[in-house]
Design a protein around this motif. Structure first.
Motif, PDB file in Angstrom:
ATOM      1  N   GLY A 203    -103.608 -70.310 109.421  1.00 36.07           N
ATOM      2  CA  GLY A 203    -104.775 -70.041 110.246  1.00 36.07           C
ATOM      3  C   GLY A 203    -104.628 -70.544 111.667  1.00 36.07           C
ATOM      4  N   ALA A 204    -105.731 -70.455 112.425  1.00 36.34           N
ATOM      5  CA  ALA A 204    -105.715 -70.822 113.842  1.00 36.34           C
ATOM      6  C   ALA A 204    -107.084 -71.343 114.237  1.00 36.34           C
ATOM      7  CB  ALA A 204    -105.346 -69.611 114.697  1.00 36.34           C
ATOM      8  N   TYR A 205    -107.132 -72.061 115.357  1.00 38.80           N
ATOM      9  CA  TYR A 205    -108.395 -72.561 115.889  1.00 38.80           C
ATOM     10  C   TYR A 205    -108.479 -72.234 117.371  1.00 38.80           C
ATOM     11  CZ  TYR A 205    -105.507 -76.546 117.446  1.00 38.80           C
ATOM     12  OH  TYR A 205    -104.537 -77.338 118.017  1.00 38.80           O
ATOM     13  N   THR A 206    -109.694 -71.993 117.843  1.00 37.86           N
ATOM     14  CA  THR A 206    -109.962 -71.709 119.251  1.00 37.86           C
ATOM     15  C   THR A 206    -111.068 -72.638 119.737  1.00 37.86           C
ATOM     16  OG1 THR A 206    -109.337 -69.379 119.038  1.00 37.86           O
ATOM     17  CG2 THR A 206    -110.743 -69.973 120.908  1.00 37.86           C
ATOM     18  N   PHE A 207    -110.838 -73.301 120.865  1.00 38.82           N
ATOM     19  CA  PHE A 207    -111.878 -74.129 121.468  1.00 38.82           C
ATOM     20  C   PHE A 207    -111.856 -73.912 122.975  1.00 38.82           C
ATOM     21  CE2 PHE A 207    -108.129 -76.790 121.722  1.00 38.82           C
ATOM     22  CZ  PHE A 207    -108.238 -77.400 122.966  1.00 38.82           C
ATOM     23  N   TYR A 208    -112.836 -74.472 123.652  1.00 39.13           N
ATOM     24  CA  TYR A 208    -113.020 -74.272 125.094  1.00 39.13           C
ATOM     25  C   TYR A 208    -112.987 -75.626 125.791  1.00 39.13           C
ATOM     26  CZ  TYR A 208    -114.441 -69.851 123.156  1.00 39.13           C
ATOM     27  OH  TYR A 208    -114.452 -68.672 122.441  1.00 39.13           O
ATOM     28  N   PHE A 209    -112.561 -75.632 127.053  1.00 38.68           N
ATOM     29  CA  PHE A 209    -112.384 -76.891 127.760  1.00 38.68           C
ATOM     30  C   PHE A 209    -112.853 -76.780 129.210  1.00 38.68           C
ATOM     31  CE2 PHE A 209    -108.563 -74.490 128.695  1.00 38.68           C
ATOM     32  CZ  PHE A 209    -108.296 -74.784 130.030  1.00 38.68           C
ATOM     33  N   ALA A 210    -113.123 -77.934 129.796  1.00 35.32           N
ATOM     34  CA  ALA A 210    -113.422 -78.030 131.227  1.00 35.32           C
ATOM     35  C   ALA A 210    -112.891 -79.377 131.706  1.00 35.32           C
ATOM     36  CB  ALA A 210    -114.917 -77.915 131.483  1.00 35.32           C
ATOM     37  N   ILE A 211    -112.102 -79.350 132.774  1.00 35.64           N
ATOM     38  CA  ILE A 211    -111.452 -80.557 133.294  1.00 35.64           C
ATOM     39  C   ILE A 211    -111.829 -80.730 134.758  1.00 35.64           C
ATOM     40  CG2 ILE A 211    -109.235 -81.690 133.755  1.00 35.64           C
ATOM     41  CD1 ILE A 211    -108.033 -80.068 131.454  1.00 35.64           C
ATOM     42  N   ALA A 212    -112.229 -81.947 135.106  1.00 33.11           N
ATOM     43  CA  ALA A 212    -112.580 -82.247 136.499  1.00 33.11           C
ATOM     44  C   ALA A 212    -111.914 -83.556 136.914  1.00 33.11           C
ATOM     45  CB  ALA A 212    -114.096 -82.365 136.659  1.00 33.11           C
ATOM     46  N   ASN A 321    -116.051 -68.516 110.529  1.00 34.67           N
ATOM     47  CA  ASN A 321    -115.987 -67.052 110.548  1.00 34.67           C
ATOM     48  C   ASN A 321    -116.049 -66.479 111.961  1.00 34.67           C
ATOM     49  OD1 ASN A 321    -118.601 -67.660 111.194  1.00 34.67           O
ATOM     50  ND2 ASN A 321    -119.547 -66.562 109.479  1.00 34.67           N
ATOM     51  N   GLY A 322    -116.079 -67.350 112.965  1.00 33.71           N
ATOM     52  CA  GLY A 322    -116.116 -66.905 114.351  1.00 33.71           C
ATOM     53  C   GLY A 322    -117.498 -66.657 114.907  1.00 33.71           C
ATOM     54  N   GLU A 323    -118.540 -66.770 114.067  1.00 32.19           N
ATOM     55  CA  GLU A 323    -119.912 -66.512 114.503  1.00 32.19           C
ATOM     56  C   GLU A 323    -120.560 -67.792 115.043  1.00 32.19           C
ATOM     57  OE1 GLU A 323    -121.276 -63.467 114.493  1.00 32.19           O
ATOM     58  OE2 GLU A 323    -119.380 -62.669 113.691  1.00 32.19           O
ATOM     59  N   LYS A 324    -121.526 -67.628 115.956  1.00 33.83           N
ATOM     60  CA  LYS A 324    -122.238 -68.769 116.521  1.00 33.83           C
ATOM     61  C   LYS A 324    -123.493 -69.082 115.708  1.00 33.83           C
ATOM     62  CE  LYS A 324    -120.661 -67.980 121.271  1.00 33.83           C
ATOM     63  NZ  LYS A 324    -121.083 -67.709 122.678  1.00 33.83           N
ATOM     64  N   LYS A 371    -116.439 -69.879 102.645  1.00 32.85           N
ATOM     65  CA  LYS A 371    -115.468 -70.973 102.629  1.00 32.85           C
ATOM     66  C   LYS A 371    -114.136 -70.587 101.975  1.00 32.85           C
ATOM     67  CE  LYS A 371    -115.344 -74.326  99.502  1.00 32.85           C
ATOM     68  NZ  LYS A 371    -113.897 -74.356  99.205  1.00 32.85           N
ATOM     69  N   PRO A 372    -113.051 -70.611 102.740  1.00 35.97           N
ATOM     70  CA  PRO A 372    -111.729 -70.394 102.153  1.00 35.97           C
ATOM     71  C   PRO A 372    -111.121 -71.727 101.720  1.00 35.97           C
ATOM     72  CG  PRO A 372    -111.523 -70.505 104.516  1.00 35.97           C
ATOM     73  CD  PRO A 372    -112.987 -70.749 104.202  1.00 35.97           C
ATOM     74  N   ASP A 373    -110.013 -71.688 100.980  1.00 38.49           N
ATOM     75  CA  ASP A 373    -109.349 -72.924 100.584  1.00 38.49           C
ATOM     76  C   ASP A 373    -108.618 -73.571 101.760  1.00 38.49           C
ATOM     77  OD1 ASP A 373    -110.221 -72.734  98.018  1.00 38.49           O
ATOM     78  OD2 ASP A 373    -108.398 -71.856  97.223  1.00 38.49           O
ATOM     79  N   TRP A 374    -108.052 -72.739 102.628  1.00 39.25           N
ATOM     80  CA  TRP A 374    -107.334 -73.231 103.800  1.00 39.25           C
ATOM     81  C   TRP A 374    -107.982 -72.639 105.052  1.00 39.25           C
ATOM     82  CZ3 TRP A 374    -102.854 -76.421 104.181  1.00 39.25           C
ATOM     83  CH2 TRP A 374    -102.357 -76.878 102.948  1.00 39.25           C
ATOM     84  N   ALA A 375    -107.414 -72.992 106.203  1.00 46.31           N
ATOM     85  CA  ALA A 375    -107.998 -72.576 107.473  1.00 46.31           C
ATOM     86  C   ALA A 375    -107.955 -71.059 107.645  1.00 46.31           C
ATOM     87  CB  ALA A 375    -107.251 -73.245 108.623  1.00 46.31           C
ATOM     88  N   THR A 376    -109.023 -70.518 108.257  1.00 47.49           N
ATOM     89  CA  THR A 376    -109.060 -69.102 108.629  1.00 47.49           C
ATOM     90  C   THR A 376    -108.346 -68.908 109.965  1.00 47.49           C
ATOM     91  OG1 THR A 376    -111.083 -69.258 109.942  1.00 47.49           O
ATOM     92  CG2 THR A 376    -111.340 -68.977 107.559  1.00 47.49           C
ATOM     93  N   LEU A 382    -109.728 -77.985 114.733  1.00 51.20           N
ATOM     94  CA  LEU A 382    -108.713 -78.373 113.766  1.00 51.20           C
ATOM     95  C   LEU A 382    -109.322 -78.542 112.371  1.00 51.20           C
ATOM     96  CD1 LEU A 382    -107.327 -81.420 115.825  1.00 51.20           C
ATOM     97  CD2 LEU A 382    -107.010 -79.005 116.317  1.00 51.20           C
ATOM     98  N   THR A 383    -108.631 -78.041 111.361  1.00 51.56           N
ATOM     99  CA  THR A 383    -109.056 -78.251 109.980  1.00 51.56           C
ATOM    100  C   THR A 383    -107.881 -77.968 109.065  1.00 51.56           C
ATOM    101  OG1 THR A 383    -110.840 -77.850 108.395  1.00 51.56           O
ATOM    102  CG2 THR A 383    -109.894 -75.905 109.473  1.00 51.56           C
TER     103      THR A 383
END
Length: 694
Positions: A203-212, A321-324, A371-376, A382-383
């Motif tokens: 699986g994979a994970y996506t997150f967002y960042f902001a750096i100042a 599942n990618g939903e908010k 819920k899957p057994d491993w990461a989607t 991270l999971t």
């Protein structure tokens, strides 16, 4: 508090908190914050735990920490000589090659004509770490300090005088693999999106960042995977970099950054330490052995590195599942339930029932997301894995802390049961455990037909058990033998906690069961370094000789032992070492902490208890390592006290609960969790009559 005393107080905390080793005679018993006993360097060397020195808060999402060369599962290796940068995400103590390592930042201060380095050496003597803080002097003249709030990392770099100072920010850094990134630069803020590969390339994970930065830059360019941020600095000039994360979207990360704009580095450092001190204040342990206290509070610190609370302040999350979604309670993400259901989650049910309820709510939400057994492929962060959530929910219900009805997720658990694996002997035993738990849940819900169906399926394990585990031979001591995921047949044969009496009967009775336990331990077939058999030392509590558990646990906690097994092989010669030490090589080699699972094993065992059977309320007893333990509960405190405590007094002579005799080596969780006094009288010889009445 008057200011002069406040300054002295903070100064003392910094000294005590930054130590790499504690002198057992240097710290008095009273007036020391529990967080001051945390030593983040424990278990960070080579492959001896795979923890890290991240400057984080309890269950924090952002974890700034050095990544070293060579790199470890959590990025940092105490024995390394080089630092390749300071990344902002990681998952402490997990297997495969770990996960995280995103947004790796490396400060530079170079002369004209020099190229920007890929790594830098550092002064080992300068390195300091305490709860919520890390610092080191780099050999390029830059001093690095790290601290954090829950979602924002604070990097403070003190530069030398240079016309060519700056940072590199690696957008593609990842311990497992990089997939994609996007970034924008507006008003000096770098923001964007990162997608990386999850643990074990699942699986994979996506997150967002902001750096100042609090320093005006001369230019920001992109070279390969890295952003190059350039500026000039005066001598000893502090430059603060803040890195905010969000799982929702880029604007949310920018808002999280704005919310910390008025905070100074020192304020955040102080708040982080206090958050740990507040967290650890739920339990006080009393002993003359300060190294034991250091181990205890450091391992409790290790347990609370995950799961991560990933809500933004407005409650918004993005699900697996990618939903908010908007969640009204703290939402926990970053699971390794296959490991942690054995020790860590039961520990939270005792020490932190209120936070644990939020974790249980989060698991309910995860079930509703499929819920899957491993990461989607659409994880928000991270999971790892979530097998054995069924007994986790049963366990919480039996303890009266599940904050919703089992009926709420019963259909989802039934769906999960359809896909349980039965391909190998370990699959059969583990899946049967889940089916047993589901049969109990069905019974609780009054679904008698389902209950009988799942119970029958669970007890079909006996056919396989008789074939693979009843008669042991040379092939029973082969790592991955018969297709086992990890471990040997010897190590897996005991993993039927829901039917200990059943395997005793198949072996020929309780006495034969005890003899085969003796053979298992006398021939050093046990593997403390991995999960499949970590409950086995406590199985003597189900025989006529619970004193053997007491002797064995004392040995495992306090003496050098022969350890023959890694994660995937049996060594040609054993590792001879004390298993738990207050040093960077704090575990035996190849013994990952596995998201706090092994730390929790130590914590339970040192308290004189063990949750041998998650899904029930049975707690096995052994001799505590402390003079007194006081645990805050929602009612009156739970006090665990000992008398006749000495080096050789390792055997239980008598146990009382609120002055009433306890003759069983098993006690009920629901009895002790409400508070009271559990008292152990100890002696130097086993009382072979105590504990038989289970």
């Amino acid at each position: 508090m008057n200011k002069p005393y406040l300054y002295i107080y903070i100064f003392l905390l910094s000294i005590l908190g930054c130590k790499k080793e504690v002198n057992s005679s240097s710290v008095t018993e009273k007036n020391i914050d529990n967080a001051s006993y945390i030593n983040p360097f424990i278990c960070t060397s080579d492959d001896h735990g795979q923890t890290d020195v991240a400057a984080a808060v309890p269950f924090g999402m952002v974890k700034p920490c050095p990544d070293t060369n060579p790199i470890s599962h959590s990025g940092y290796d105490y024995s390394a000589k080089e630092i390749v940068g300071f990344s902002n995400t990681r998952f402490s103590g997990v297997g495969c090659r770990g996960v995280g390592g995103n947004l790796r930042i490396l400060p530079f201060a170079i002369s004209k004509g020099d190229t920007i380095p890929q790594s830098v050496t550092y002064s080992k003597e300068s390195e300091k770490a305490q709860a919520g803080y890390y610092s080191v002097d780099l050999n390029n003249g830059v001093k690095t300090q790290l601290t954090a709030t829950r979602q924002v990392a604070f990097h403070q770099y003190t530069f030398p005088k240079s016309e060519k100072s700056g940072f590199t920010i690696d957008l593609e850094s990842s311990y497992v693999g990089h997939i994609s990134d996007n970034f924008n630069i507006n008003n000096g803020v770098v923001s964007g999106e990162i997608t990386s590969v999850n643990v074990c390339k699942k699986g994979a994970y996506t997150f967002y960042f902001a750096i100042a930065f609090n320093k005006e830059t001369s230019e920001i360019t992109k070279e390969g995977s890295k952003l190059i941020v350039k500026f000039s600095t005066a001598k000893n000039q502090d430059v603060l970099l803040r890195c905010a994360l969000s799982v929702v979207d880029e604007n949310s990360a920018i808002n999280n950054l704005k919310n910390t704009k008025t905070l100074s580095f020192s304020q955040v450092k102080t708040q982080a330490f206090q958050s740990w001190n507040n967290f650890l204040s739920t339990i006080d342990v009393e002993t003359e052995n300060d190294t034991l206290k250091e181990l205890f509070y450091t391992h409790l610190y290790h347990t609370s590195q995950s799961p991560f609370i990933i809500n933004d302040e407005n409650g918004m999350i993005r699900g697996s599942n990618g939903e908010k979604y908007k969640i009204d309670t703290p939402y926990y993400h970053g699971w390794s339930v296959w490991d942690t259901f054995r020790t860590k989650l039961p520990l939270f049910s005792l020490l932190y029932p209120n936070q644990y309820k939020d974790m249980l709510w989060s698991l309910r939400v995860l079930y509703k997301q499929g819920k899957p057994d491993w990461a989607t492929k659409t994880e928000p962060f991270l999971t790892i894995r979530t097998e054995h959530t069924i007994p986790v929910l049963l366990d919480a219900h039996q303890k009266g802390i599940l904050p919703y009805s089992l009926a709420d997720v019963y259909n989802e658990m039934k769906e999960e049961a359809k896909h349980l694996p039965f391909k190998s002997p370990d699959n059969v035993l583990e899946s049967s455990y889940d089916l047993w738990a589901l049969s109990k849940i069905a019974q609780i819900l009054g679904k008698d037909e389902d209950a009988q169906f799942y119970k029958n399926k669970a007890f079909e394990y006996k056919t396989l058990w008789k074939d693979k585990f009843l008669v042991m031979d040379d092939n029973s001591d082969i790592m991955h033998g018969d297709g086992l995921y990890e471990g040997t047949l010897w190590q897996y044969r005991w993993f039927v906690p829901f039917d200990i009496q059943g395997i005793q009967t198949m072996m020929g009775g309780k006495d034969e069961f005890e003899k085969q336990l003796d053979y298992f331990f006398n021939n050093e077939l046990f593997n403390i370094g991995n999960q499949p058999d970590i409950q086995v030392p406590y199985l003597y509590n189900y025989t006529n000789s619970p004193w053997k558990t007491q002797a064995l646990i004392h040995k495992l906690l306090n003496e050098k032992t022969n350890n023959w097994y890694g994660t995937h092989e049996k060594f040609k010669t054993p590792i001879v070492k004390k298993i738990f030490t207050a040093t960077p090589d704090g575990f035996i080699k190849e013994m990952d902490d596995d998201a706090g699972t092994m730390s929790s094993w130590f914590l339970w065992s040192s308290m004189g208890m063990y949750p041998i059977f998650p899904g029930s309320t049975e707690v096995a007893l052994t001799a505590p390592q402390f003079n007194k333990i006081t645990i805050k509960t929602n009612s009156k405190p739970l006090e665990i006290t000992t008398s006749k405590k000495g080096l050789n007094n390792i055997y239980i002579q008598k146990v009382t609960w609120n002055n009433k005799i306890v003759n069983s080596s098993i006690i009920d969780f629901n009895t002790i969790s409400k508070g009271g006094v559990l008292h152990f009288e100890l002696g130097d010889k086993p009382n072979k009559q105590w504990g038989k009445q289970n």
